[in-house]
Scaffold this active site. Sequence first.
Site, PDB file in Angstrom:
ATOM      1  N   GLY A  81      39.896  51.016  37.356  1.00 46.45           N
ATOM      2  CA  GLY A  81      40.164  51.628  38.655  1.00 46.45           C
ATOM      3  C   GLY A  81      39.304  50.881  39.650  1.00 46.45           C
ATOM      4  O   GLY A  81      38.082  51.008  39.626  1.00 46.45           O
ATOM      5  N   HIS A  82      39.903  50.025  40.443  1.00 44.84           N
ATOM      6  CA  HIS A  82      39.165  49.189  41.386  1.00 44.84           C
ATOM      7  C   HIS A  82      39.392  49.699  42.799  1.00 44.84           C
ATOM      8  O   HIS A  82      40.525  49.703  43.290  1.00 44.84           O
ATOM      9  CB  HIS A  82      39.605  47.721  41.251  1.00 44.84           C
ATOM     10  CG  HIS A  82      39.224  47.124  39.925  1.00 44.84           C
ATOM     11  ND1 HIS A  82      39.462  45.823  39.594  1.00 44.84           N
ATOM     12  CD2 HIS A  82      38.591  47.674  38.848  1.00 44.84           C
ATOM     13  CE1 HIS A  82      38.994  45.595  38.373  1.00 44.84           C
ATOM     14  NE2 HIS A  82      38.473  46.709  37.900  1.00 44.84           N
ATOM     15  N   GLN A  92      36.514  46.282  33.767  1.00 45.61           N
ATOM     16  CA  GLN A  92      35.457  46.891  32.964  1.00 45.61           C
ATOM     17  C   GLN A  92      34.125  46.161  33.241  1.00 45.61           C
ATOM     18  O   GLN A  92      33.958  45.615  34.310  1.00 45.61           O
ATOM     19  CB  GLN A  92      35.801  46.868  31.463  1.00 45.61           C
ATOM     20  CG  GLN A  92      36.908  47.842  31.071  1.00 45.61           C
ATOM     21  CD  GLN A  92      38.305  47.373  31.403  1.00 45.61           C
ATOM     22  OE1 GLN A  92      38.718  46.308  30.980  1.00 45.61           O
ATOM     23  NE2 GLN A  92      39.049  48.167  32.142  1.00 45.61           N
ATOM     24  N   LYS A 123      33.673  45.892  41.649  1.00 41.15           N
ATOM     25  CA  LYS A 123      34.421  44.621  41.573  1.00 41.15           C
ATOM     26  C   LYS A 123      35.555  44.567  42.597  1.00 41.15           C
ATOM     27  O   LYS A 123      35.757  43.566  43.280  1.00 41.15           O
ATOM     28  CB  LYS A 123      34.990  44.423  40.151  1.00 41.15           C
ATOM     29  CG  LYS A 123      33.912  44.346  39.077  1.00 41.15           C
ATOM     30  CD  LYS A 123      34.503  44.311  37.686  1.00 41.15           C
ATOM     31  CE  LYS A 123      35.167  45.583  37.242  1.00 41.15           C
ATOM     32  NZ  LYS A 123      34.250  46.724  37.018  1.00 41.15           N
ATOM     33  N   ASP A 153      32.769  49.752  36.828  1.00 39.59           N
ATOM     34  CA  ASP A 153      32.649  50.465  38.105  1.00 39.59           C
ATOM     35  C   ASP A 153      31.498  49.953  38.971  1.00 39.59           C
ATOM     36  O   ASP A 153      30.895  50.701  39.737  1.00 39.59           O
ATOM     37  CB  ASP A 153      32.483  51.986  37.879  1.00 39.59           C
ATOM     38  CG  ASP A 153      33.651  52.549  37.086  1.00 39.59           C
ATOM     39  OD1 ASP A 153      34.767  52.028  37.230  1.00 39.59           O
ATOM     40  OD2 ASP A 153      33.431  53.515  36.320  1.00 39.59           O
TER      41      ASP A 153
HETATM   42  P1  GDP Z   1      35.127  48.696  40.111  1.00 45.69           P
HETATM   43  O1  GDP Z   1      35.845  49.325  38.973  1.00 45.69           O
HETATM   44  O2  GDP Z   1      34.058  47.745  39.658  1.00 45.69           O
HETATM   45  O3  GDP Z   1      36.051  48.056  41.117  1.00 45.69           O
HETATM   46  O4  GDP Z   1      34.351  49.862  40.864  1.00 45.69           O
HETATM   47  P2  GDP Z   1      34.958  51.326  41.226  1.00 45.69           P
HETATM   48  O5  GDP Z   1      35.872  51.185  42.362  1.00 45.69           O
HETATM   49  O6  GDP Z   1      35.455  52.013  40.011  1.00 45.69           O
HETATM   50  O7  GDP Z   1      33.630  52.094  41.610  1.00 45.69           O
HETATM   51  C1  GDP Z   1      32.807  51.691  42.644  1.00 45.69           C
HETATM   52  C2  GDP Z   1      32.685  52.843  43.644  1.00 45.69           C
HETATM   53  O8  GDP Z   1      31.605  52.623  44.514  1.00 45.69           O
HETATM   54  C3  GDP Z   1      33.905  52.979  44.533  1.00 45.69           C
HETATM   55  O9  GDP Z   1      34.074  54.327  44.870  1.00 45.69           O
HETATM   56  C4  GDP Z   1      33.517  52.150  45.744  1.00 45.69           C
HETATM   57  O10 GDP Z   1      34.214  52.554  46.919  1.00 45.69           O
HETATM   58  C5  GDP Z   1      32.065  52.447  45.854  1.00 45.69           C
HETATM   59  N1  GDP Z   1      31.223  51.370  46.390  1.00 45.69           N
HETATM   60  C6  GDP Z   1      31.319  50.035  46.220  1.00 45.69           C
HETATM   61  N2  GDP Z   1      30.279  49.397  46.787  1.00 45.69           N
HETATM   62  C7  GDP Z   1      29.498  50.357  47.321  1.00 45.69           C
HETATM   63  C8  GDP Z   1      28.241  50.335  48.012  1.00 45.69           C
HETATM   64  O11 GDP Z   1      27.620  49.296  48.242  1.00 45.69           O
HETATM   65  N3  GDP Z   1      27.739  51.551  48.392  1.00 45.69           N
HETATM   66  C9  GDP Z   1      28.373  52.720  48.161  1.00 45.69           C
HETATM   67  N4  GDP Z   1      27.800  53.840  48.575  1.00 45.69           N
HETATM   68  N5  GDP Z   1      29.552  52.774  47.505  1.00 45.69           N
HETATM   69  C10 GDP Z   1      30.090  51.611  47.082  1.00 45.69           C
HETATM   70  P1  IMO Z   2      36.692  49.244  35.729  1.00 45.45           P
HETATM   71  O1  IMO Z   2      37.488  47.983  35.715  1.00 45.45           O
HETATM   72  C1  IMO Z   2      34.272  52.115  33.509  1.00 45.45           C
HETATM   73  C2  IMO Z   2      35.385  52.837  29.350  1.00 45.45           C
HETATM   74  C3  IMO Z   2      35.941  54.205  29.006  1.00 45.45           C
HETATM   75  C4  IMO Z   2      35.478  54.324  27.560  1.00 45.45           C
HETATM   76  C5  IMO Z   2      35.624  52.905  27.042  1.00 45.45           C
HETATM   77  C6  IMO Z   2      36.939  52.629  26.310  1.00 45.45           C
HETATM   78  O2  IMO Z   2      37.145  50.257  36.712  1.00 45.45           O
HETATM   79  O3  IMO Z   2      35.232  48.943  35.824  1.00 45.45           O
HETATM   80  P2  IMO Z   2      39.495  52.415  27.006  1.00 45.45           P
HETATM   81  O4  IMO Z   2      40.334  53.202  27.945  1.00 45.45           O
HETATM   82  O5  IMO Z   2      39.374  50.979  27.343  1.00 45.45           O
HETATM   83  O6  IMO Z   2      39.909  52.638  25.581  1.00 45.45           O
HETATM   84  O7  IMO Z   2      38.032  53.069  27.125  1.00 45.45           O
HETATM   85  O8  IMO Z   2      35.558  52.055  28.178  1.00 45.45           O
HETATM   86  N1  IMO Z   2      36.105  52.144  30.433  1.00 45.45           N
HETATM   87  C7  IMO Z   2      35.616  51.987  31.664  1.00 45.45           C
HETATM   88  N2  IMO Z   2      34.492  52.462  32.229  1.00 45.45           N
HETATM   89  N3  IMO Z   2      35.105  51.322  34.226  1.00 45.45           N
HETATM   90  C8  IMO Z   2      36.222  50.818  33.661  1.00 45.45           C
HETATM   91  O9  IMO Z   2      37.000  49.908  34.291  1.00 45.45           O
HETATM   92  C9  IMO Z   2      36.543  51.191  32.342  1.00 45.45           C
HETATM   93  N4  IMO Z   2      37.573  50.904  31.511  1.00 45.45           N
HETATM   94  C10 IMO Z   2      37.277  51.481  30.341  1.00 45.45           C
HETATM   95  O10 IMO Z   2      35.385  55.199  29.822  1.00 45.45           O
HETATM   96  O11 IMO Z   2      34.108  54.636  27.524  1.00 45.45           O
HETATM   97 MG    MG Z   3      36.331  51.255  38.291  1.00 47.40          MG
END
Ligand code: GDP
Ligand code: IMO
Ligand code: MG
Length: 423
Positions: free
Chosen positions: A40-41, A224, A16, A13
Amino acid sequence: MAVDLLLGLQWGDEGKGKIVDVLTSNYDIIARFQGGPNAGHTLEFDGIKHVLRTIPSGIFHESAINLVGNGVVIDPVVFVQELDGLDQFNIDYKKKLVLSRKAHIILPTHRLLDAASETAKGKAKIGSTLKGIGPTYMDKTGRNGIRIGDLELDNWKEKYRALANKHEALIGFHDVKIQYDLKELEDEFFTAVDRLKELTFIDSEAYLHDAMDAGKSILAEGAQGSLLDIDFGTYPYVTSSNTTAAGACTGLGVAPNQIGEVFGIFKAYTTRVGSGPFPTELFDDTGAEMAKVGHEFGAVTGRPRRCGWLDLVALKYTCRVNGVTQLMMMKGDVLSGFDKLEVCTAYKYKGETITHLPFNIEPENVTPIYTKFDCWKEDLTQMSDPSQFPKELNEYIDFLEKELQIPIKIVSVGPDRTQTIHR
Ligand code: GDP
Ligand code: IMO
Ligand code: MG
């Protein structure tokens, strides 16, 4: 032409999805290399937020081909939900989305097995997203899995039945009660498979090799984060794939000497969702403030993300494991106005001060040692150029670059595509 990699350096998270979307205009192909719908991207542009799970984050651009690599595990049911989401925005994915024949398929019984296994672990549960990731990769390495290419064969349903029956026996083996209606789950699954079969299945490694020969540019998208890597993460509280750079080689069929830039993404602080050790976790108002301002709730499960200070010991380790060449710092805007900032620069471990990540980072073994910084007060979200950065932000960035010996090339100051500052 080299393949560039983009991957998360913490526990996922990091942002990416946002950065892949930003960089897509520089590439012909975006290729996801591991993980599945546990990811979840999030992407934001034109006032709309999109969350992708398995589909690469370049899908909203006109030109790029989006490739789901052999290292990914695909749940047809979730995949079709993603397609439905794209349909709402008239994205013509049939032309620009291709799936590796060697990618493994998540069956409904894999999800049930995940639930049974987690329930049986009780307090020791991993905190899995329960998307069937672990059981599917177990079947892959156990040489029992069903792959996308199998769907093109006449007898794949026989293979399916044998595997699903075995899974049911395994679910029974766990001493827990899992309620389910397999018939209902299978109806949904087979309907989704039919829809999936309308997409293009390819021999993805050959496709990528030809693309490289033709001088096409490729960006590999990780899921991840490195601290969730099956080998180098905080085992057993990890996911079941190699989330680190090597995973891009095995997950796409790209040789190590074909890797170009390695973009490492990190938040200006740290978050973690699910169980497992987190040395710099904050249980006070500061941690709560990070969660609130940063909207730190999982994009997949909605669970609150645990928050804490940046851990430079862990970040140095993940930069090293991945061979990161450029860094991207996300969410600095969230920290604006904090009284002070802290960065963990070493651990107290068994009476000694260490600067490497030891085998066991459970709280009883590790106490973080912090360096303090003044925090910037200005709102960063409207800034568009590094010359506008407050002095304190520059000091923070300079310190990290000096410690990591890697340049921070992008500073993200908000979730939107446009809130991205190149240095
Ligand atoms: P990913 O899994 O690495 O793609 O990241 P996620 O989408 O799960 O989580 C990142 C969260 O932070 C999302 O809700 C984005 O919209 C938000 N986000 C990304 N970059 C920034 C930033 O620079 N500032 C803020 N406030 N939010 C951001
Ligand atoms: P993105 O790509 C954050 C965590 C889960 C749990 C562990 C194992 O959005 O960054 P799994 O479902 O793989 O058996 O879970 O890994 N986890 C993540 N945490 N971002 C993710 O993906 C994750 N994918 C799995 O919360 O701790
Ligand atoms: Mg994510």
